[in-house]
Design an enzyme around this catalytic site. Sequence first.
Site, PDB file in Angstrom:
ATOM      1  N   SER A 225       0.807  -1.223   0.000  1.00  5.05           N
ATOM      2  CA  SER A 225       0.000   0.000   0.000  1.00  5.05           C
ATOM      3  C   SER A 225       0.841   1.275   0.000  1.00  5.05           C
ATOM      4  CB  SER A 225      -0.926   0.019   1.217  1.00  5.05           C
ATOM      5  OG  SER A 225      -0.170  -0.161   2.393  1.00  5.05           O
TER       6      SER A 225
ATOM      7  N   ASP B 290      -4.345   7.180   8.282  1.00  2.03           N
ATOM      8  CA  ASP B 290      -5.410   6.294   8.758  1.00  2.03           C
ATOM      9  C   ASP B 290      -4.943   5.256   9.766  1.00  2.03           C
ATOM     10  OD1 ASP B 290      -3.781   4.894   7.151  1.00  2.03           O
ATOM     11  OD2 ASP B 290      -5.309   4.170   5.768  1.00  2.03           O
TER      12      ASP B 290
ATOM     13  N   HIS C 194      -1.094   4.272   7.093  1.00  2.00           N
ATOM     14  CA  HIS C 194      -0.390   4.900   5.966  1.00  2.00           C
ATOM     15  C   HIS C 194      -0.061   6.369   6.221  1.00  2.00           C
ATOM     16  CE1 HIS C 194      -3.067   1.659   4.390  1.00  2.00           C
ATOM     17  NE2 HIS C 194      -1.889   1.258   3.945  1.00  2.00           N
TER      18      HIS C 194
END
Length: 372
Positions: free
Chosen positions: A35, A345, A348
Amino acid sequence: MKSIISSLFALYFLSLSSSAHAQCHFPAIFNFGDSNSDTGGLSAAFGQAGPPHGISFFGSPAGRYCDGRLVIDFIAESFGIPYLSPFLDSVGSNFSYGANFATAGSPIRAVNTTFRRTGYSPFSLDVQVVQFSNFHNRSQTVRSRGGIYTKMLPEANIFSKALYTIDIGQNDLTAAYFAKKTVKEIGTTDVPELISQFKTAVTNIYKEGGRYFWIHNTGPIGCLAYVIEWFPLQASDFDAYGCASPLNHLAQQFNDALSQAVTELRTSLSEAAITYVDVYSVKYDLFAHGQSHGFNTPLVSCCGHGGKYNYNRKTGGCGKKITVDGKEILIGKSCDEPGKAVVWDGIHFTQAANKIIFDKIVTGLNMACHKQ
Ligand SMILES: *[C@@H]1O[C@H](CO)[C@@H](O)[C@H](O)[C@H]1NC(C)=O
Ligand SMILES: *[C@@H]1O[C@H](CO)[C@@H](O)[C@H](O)[C@H]1NC(C)=O
Ligand SMILES: *[C@@H]1O[C@H](CO)[C@@H](O)[C@H](O)[C@H]1NC(C)=O
């Protein structure tokens, strides 16, 4: 006469030294990872990452687990390349200037369970390299049909000129930790195996023609809410900035082994220029000295709800909606000023943090075509 010769000499040396330090230009980027660099792969495969992702830059969700751009987006911008299309996205993608094989939740190691069950992406690093190899071959077969395909797929010579960027490993470390392995056990048994698989992946990309590699190490996972919150830690486990030291030491152990692997790869892949990029230090500095950038509570997530870090694994995180009296309400909301947060969040980094990280590595990026 003498002065002409000496100035010729001076010119000669000047051009020699400037070619050794000439800025690199890459016409394409092929990216592999999780991610930290997913520009829409997981969203294409398993459904869009919903609002408020993307609010700070794209105005709507854009396949990134972030309020805006990722480090890979800033890298693409700096070479004048459009944002990378995810390999998995069959709608509107343009692969002339590269492709992104990263998906959120990807580990290095093959996944034996389903995404729905554990949240880890089935597109582990070995799968991403198979996809790349397939892309390399098929793109050329299809491009030879001409027409529109020549405007959507890379030229054959792009593969040896492109920059190959890799940022992966975080999910392997956290998966092992969440599976209740001790940090010591992970360091001694998992890390060597992960690094061995990492070397295989880079070697396989090299066999496909890749020559320029840009390898990010893993970040300070012990500073991220999703890791800190998982198990109760002792007060003595925290450092002066509130990060969990055992987890950061684990990340550093992985990074030491990765750095060693890069040194070995430079020998075994003799035509490759491989850069090891210490993003750990840059990221850790945002937690330790974030105030100088306006980050006053660096451990606290911008998007989420509840808990010490505005992150709540049990009730759902950023983007979480609940239904009250038949009406959907977004409870996993963004903070008012994402530009003043390090963590988006709980997992990240924000666009603001990513920009700072990029600014710290860009000098090296411009030298990434030169062997070390
Ligand atoms: C998945 O299964 C393979 C084969 O049994 C094994 O080698 C590998 O370590 C497993 N991966 C994980 C993450 O458990
Ligand atoms: C693609 O793979 C096929 C079958 O393995 C091979 O014959 C062909 O030469 C490959 N093409 C390219 C462009 O690598
Ligand atoms: C894909 O991007 C390249 C580079 O920006 C551009 O030249 C090409 O026209 C684009 N292809 C399509 C189909 O829009």
